[in-house]
Design a protein around this motif. Sequence first.
Motif, PDB file in Angstrom:
ATOM      1  N   VAL A  27       0.844  -1.208   0.000  1.00 20.25           N
ATOM      2  CA  VAL A  27       0.000   0.000   0.000  1.00 20.25           C
ATOM      3  C   VAL A  27       0.873   1.249   0.000  1.00 20.25           C
ATOM      4  CG1 VAL A  27      -1.628   1.376   1.376  1.00 20.25           C
ATOM      5  CG2 VAL A  27      -2.004  -1.086   1.087  1.00 20.25           C
ATOM      6  N   GLU A  28       1.839   1.294   0.881  1.00 18.43           N
ATOM      7  CA  GLU A  28       2.687   2.482   0.987  1.00 18.43           C
ATOM      8  C   GLU A  28       3.613   2.634  -0.223  1.00 18.43           C
ATOM      9  OE1 GLU A  28       4.648   5.020   4.554  1.00 18.43           O
ATOM     10  OE2 GLU A  28       5.019   2.875   4.604  1.00 18.43           O
ATOM     11  N   GLY A  29       3.782   1.569  -0.985  1.00 17.38           N
ATOM     12  CA  GLY A  29       4.632   1.632  -2.173  1.00 17.38           C
ATOM     13  C   GLY A  29       3.892   1.955  -3.457  1.00 17.38           C
ATOM     14  N   LEU A  30       2.577   2.151  -3.388  1.00 18.90           N
ATOM     15  CA  LEU A  30       1.796   2.460  -4.592  1.00 18.90           C
ATOM     16  C   LEU A  30       2.261   3.754  -5.244  1.00 18.90           C
ATOM     17  CD1 LEU A  30      -1.829   1.631  -3.397  1.00 18.90           C
ATOM     18  CD2 LEU A  30      -0.551   0.441  -5.191  1.00 18.90           C
ATOM     19  N   GLY A  31       2.076   3.821  -6.551  1.00 21.08           N
ATOM     20  CA  GLY A  31       2.319   5.049  -7.294  1.00 21.08           C
ATOM     21  C   GLY A  31       3.773   5.284  -7.630  1.00 21.08           C
ATOM     22  N   GLY A  32       4.041   6.466  -8.125  1.00 21.03           N
ATOM     23  CA  GLY A  32       5.397   6.808  -8.543  1.00 21.03           C
ATOM     24  C   GLY A  32       5.863   5.873  -9.641  1.00 21.03           C
ATOM     25  N   HIS A  61       4.613  11.371  -9.576  1.00 20.33           N
ATOM     26  CA  HIS A  61       5.345  12.148  -8.590  1.00 20.33           C
ATOM     27  C   HIS A  61       5.308  11.427  -7.252  1.00 20.33           C
ATOM     28  CE1 HIS A  61       7.106  15.663  -6.713  1.00 20.33           C
ATOM     29  NE2 HIS A  61       6.315  15.410  -5.701  1.00 20.33           N
ATOM     30  N   ARG A  62       6.481  11.199  -6.729  1.00 19.37           N
ATOM     31  CA  ARG A  62       6.606  10.565  -5.438  1.00 19.37           C
ATOM     32  C   ARG A  62       7.964  10.943  -4.877  1.00 19.37           C
ATOM     33  NH1 ARG A  62       4.313   5.410  -2.922  1.00 19.37           N
ATOM     34  NH2 ARG A  62       5.616   5.562  -1.125  1.00 19.37           N
ATOM     35  N   GLU A  63       7.975  11.570  -3.716  1.00 20.50           N
ATOM     36  CA  GLU A  63       9.232  12.046  -3.151  1.00 20.50           C
ATOM     37  C   GLU A  63      10.114  10.920  -2.627  1.00 20.50           C
ATOM     38  OE1 GLU A  63       8.564  15.357  -0.485  1.00 20.50           O
ATOM     39  OE2 GLU A  63       7.032  16.115  -1.844  1.00 20.50           O
ATOM     40  N   ASP A  64       9.516   9.901  -2.037  1.00 20.79           N
ATOM     41  CA  ASP A  64      10.253   8.757  -1.491  1.00 20.79           C
ATOM     42  C   ASP A  64       9.566   7.499  -2.004  1.00 20.79           C
ATOM     43  OD1 ASP A  64      11.057   6.576   0.160  1.00 20.79           O
ATOM     44  OD2 ASP A  64      11.572   7.944   1.781  1.00 20.79           O
ATOM     45  N   PRO A  65      10.293   6.597  -2.658  1.00 23.71           N
ATOM     46  CA  PRO A  65       9.649   5.414  -3.246  1.00 23.71           C
ATOM     47  C   PRO A  65       9.113   4.399  -2.230  1.00 23.71           C
ATOM     48  CG  PRO A  65      12.026   5.295  -3.522  1.00 23.71           C
ATOM     49  CD  PRO A  65      11.717   6.650  -2.927  1.00 23.71           C
ATOM     50  N   ARG A  66       9.497   4.526  -0.958  1.00 24.86           N
ATOM     51  CA  ARG A  66       9.055   3.548   0.043  1.00 24.86           C
ATOM     52  C   ARG A  66       8.143   4.112   1.118  1.00 24.86           C
ATOM     53  NH1 ARG A  66      14.343   2.529  -1.005  1.00 24.86           N
ATOM     54  NH2 ARG A  66      14.921   3.877   0.691  1.00 24.86           N
ATOM     55  N   ARG A  67       8.240   5.404   1.412  1.00 27.26           N
ATOM     56  CA  ARG A  67       7.485   5.982   2.523  1.00 27.26           C
ATOM     57  C   ARG A  67       6.680   7.185   2.047  1.00 27.26           C
ATOM     58  NH1 ARG A  67       8.161   1.750   4.479  1.00 27.26           N
ATOM     59  NH2 ARG A  67       9.811   1.174   5.873  1.00 27.26           N
ATOM     60  N   GLN A  72       2.217  15.127   1.138  1.00 27.00           N
ATOM     61  CA  GLN A  72       2.971  14.813  -0.068  1.00 27.00           C
ATOM     62  C   GLN A  72       2.038  14.519  -1.233  1.00 27.00           C
ATOM     63  OE1 GLN A  72       5.536  11.474   0.678  1.00 27.00           O
ATOM     64  NE2 GLN A  72       7.205  12.772   1.366  1.00 27.00           N
ATOM     65  N   ARG A  73       2.525  14.816  -2.415  1.00 25.62           N
ATOM     66  CA  ARG A  73       1.786  14.455  -3.611  1.00 25.62           C
ATOM     67  C   ARG A  73       2.175  13.034  -3.994  1.00 25.62           C
ATOM     68  NH1 ARG A  73       2.854  17.027  -9.246  1.00 25.62           N
ATOM     69  NH2 ARG A  73       1.991  15.296 -10.404  1.00 25.62           N
ATOM     70  N   LEU A  74       1.188  12.260  -4.397  1.00 23.91           N
ATOM     71  CA  LEU A  74       1.405  10.898  -4.877  1.00 23.91           C
ATOM     72  C   LEU A  74       0.696  10.799  -6.218  1.00 23.91           C
ATOM     73  CD1 LEU A  74       2.302   7.961  -4.559  1.00 23.91           C
ATOM     74  CD2 LEU A  74       0.229   7.555  -3.230  1.00 23.91           C
TER      75      LEU A  74
END
Length: 157
Positions: A27-32, A61-67, A72-74
Amino acid sequence: MARTRGFYVDTVERTTTAGQDAVWAVVEGLGGERGWYSTDPVWFARAAANRLHLPPSRLRHREDPRRLAVGQRLDWWTVESLEPPRRLRLRSLVRMPGEAWLDISLHPGPGATLLYRQTTVFRPAGAAGHAYWWGMLVPHRVVLGRLAGDVLRHAGS
């Protein structure tokens, strides 16, 4: 599907034997760059249609790929609420006649199971908003059902 206090609410639930930490990591890794699994092309097309004036790199757009972090924008969402490892609420940035949220939550189930709940909330703006909800209900159900299955499959369910 329900209508509550002017909001439309639609929920997808799945039960899994995958561990909460494994499901949360997906779940937290979705997107980017990881995208949205099998539903990625549909989400991307919807966001691209909304932002024809932006280059494709601006849709991802994802600032951190894991958290993730609140604010933050996702991709085409903003992280509105985050309670690891049990809840993520995203607010849509896509232009539409209303406002939309996607809420993903994890709840202990009976025995060694976990309940994965994905809730779409939409607050329509006028008649166009109601028409939008009903016109998009079937495609949203297909896309969100597939997303739920993909998340659990990638978590090892």
